[in-house]
Motif scaffolding. Structure first.
Motif, short mmCIF file in Angstrom:
data_model
loop_
_atom_site.label_atom_id
_atom_site.label_comp_id
_atom_site.label_asym_id
_atom_site.label_seq_id
_atom_site.Cartn_x
_atom_site.Cartn_y
_atom_site.Cartn_z
N ILE A 13 10.63 49.65 55.30
CA ILE A 13 10.61 48.71 54.17
C ILE A 13 10.36 49.49 52.89
CG2 ILE A 13 9.38 46.78 53.10
CD1 ILE A 13 8.79 45.74 55.90
N GLU A 14 11.22 49.28 51.89
CA GLU A 14 11.10 49.95 50.60
C GLU A 14 11.11 48.91 49.48
OE1 GLU A 14 10.66 52.52 48.73
OE2 GLU A 14 11.69 51.88 46.93
N SER A 15 10.08 48.96 48.61
CA SER A 15 10.00 48.00 47.49
C SER A 15 9.27 48.62 46.30
CB SER A 15 9.29 46.72 47.93
OG SER A 15 7.90 46.96 48.16
N SER A 16 9.49 49.90 46.04
CA SER A 16 8.69 50.59 45.03
C SER A 16 9.08 50.26 43.60
CB SER A 16 8.78 52.10 45.23
OG SER A 16 10.10 52.55 45.04
N CYS A 17 10.33 49.81 43.38
CA CYS A 17 10.76 49.54 42.02
C CYS A 17 11.52 48.22 41.96
CB CYS A 17 11.60 50.71 41.48
SG CYS A 17 11.94 50.62 39.70
#
Length: 344
Positions: A13-17
């Motif tokens: 899961i990626e949600s950094s930006c």
């Protein structure tokens, strides 16, 4: 952890930006990589953190659902959840971190926290069935260039990375975006500058290049030089940008690529390393990719350039980094907080 003769499934899961992304790996092979981008920020010329976090809340469930469906598995088959813990925008990170923790707890499987920058570097180890892509061997140098980071990383292993050089002010991608905005070309500036530069003369204009010691970078002086030069030219010709936008883009791109490659050449020579990779959003730039291929011919480098789909923020790289850590039993407590600045 499952028995070693069973398939290992990792959800990333990626949600950094401003991209919500989810991916599934089976024994290190990518089965799915789904990303929902946010167009709401274009009107503001940059990412608005509050809007980004709201969009993540809307996107996270359907994106994860699609990743599982494309991978052809049920969530009960997952062995671990890898997630971006930082660095990034805190509001955006919290959406992904909270979702990962909740799903981990409900399924009774471990959490694996991933440093976003490590994920970009390890994107070079993403494989799909029969793709024939060759990953670098250790050690290798990686030029990590994005909107928020410009670093030269000595990669000794998947978990042993040393930053040998980095920007002391603006990142390369940030400089490109800001120069594009000054020209009135829109956001994000990277793809726009890249497209225009293909038809321009890279020697048409000259801009300031910093003289920083060691392997560190600086792009604030270039940005200021571009701004002041453009201001003077527009005084004499109000339509200067329209008349010269291709040449301006090509000259800006060449200046930034020259700055990046000069320090990378120095690091590679001093450290005696011939395996050199590039990663991050700016690694999609055509001029930078061409420079890597040119350096491979001129200096005998073995270069590694990521597929376009793995240059921008994506969950495949997070799942890949998580897979390495999972194999070592390097798990994350559910109490671990997100972090906005790079602390790893």
């Amino acid at each position: 952890m499952k028995h070693k003769d069973k398939d290992i499934y990792i959800l990333g899961i990626e949600s950094s930006c401003d991209d919500t992304s989810a991916a599934v790996l089976r024994d290190g092979l990518l089965l799915s990589n789904v990303t929902a981008s946010q167009s709401v920020h274009e009107a503001y010329g940059g990412v608005v953190p509050e809007l980004a976090s709201r969009a993540h809340q809307q996107n996270i469930v359907p994106v994860v659902d699609q990743a599982l469906k494309q991978a052809g598995i049920e969530r009960e088959q997952l062995d671990a959840i890898a997630f971006t813990r930082g660095p990034g925008l805190m509001g955006s990170l919290l959406v992904g971190v909270s979702f990962a923790k909740g799903l981990s707890a409900s399924l009774g499987i471990p959490l694996v926290d991933v440093n976003h920058l490590h994920g970009h570097v390890l994107a070079h180890f993403i494989h799909t069935e029969g793709d024939g892509y060759e990953s670098p061997g250790f050690p290798f140098l990686c030029l990590l260039v994005s909107g928020g980071n410009s670093q030269i990383v000595l990669v000794k292993s998947y978990k042993d990375m040393e930053i040998v050089g980095q920007t002391i002010d603006d990142a390369a991608g940030e400089a490109i975006d800001k120069c594009s905005k000054v020209m009135g070309l829109g956001y994000p500036g990277g793809p726009i500058i890249d497209r225009l530069a293909r038809n321009g003369n890279p020697e048409a204009f000259s801009f300031a290049k910093p003289n920083i010691q060691g392997y560190d970078y600086s792009f604030s002086g270039l940005k200021t030089s571009f701004l002041y030069s453009l201001r003077d030219w527009v005084k004499d010709d109000p339509d200067f940008v329209e008349h010269h936008k291709e040449d301006l883009a090509a000259s800006l791109e060449r200046t930034i690529v020259d700055i990046l490659m000069k320090k990378l050449r120095k690091a590679a020579k001093d450290l005696g390393i011939k395996q050199v990779a590039v990663a991050g959003g700016v690694s999609a730039n055509s001029g930078l990719r061409a420079a890597f291929l040119d350096h491979a011919r001129r200096f005998g480098w073995k270069v590694f350039i990521p597929r376009f789909s793995y240059t921008t923020d994506n969950a495949a790289m997070i799942a890949m980094a998580g897979y390495f850590k999972y194999r070592d039993g390097d798990f994350c407590p559910i109490s671990a907080p997100a972090y906005s600045r790079n602390i790893v």
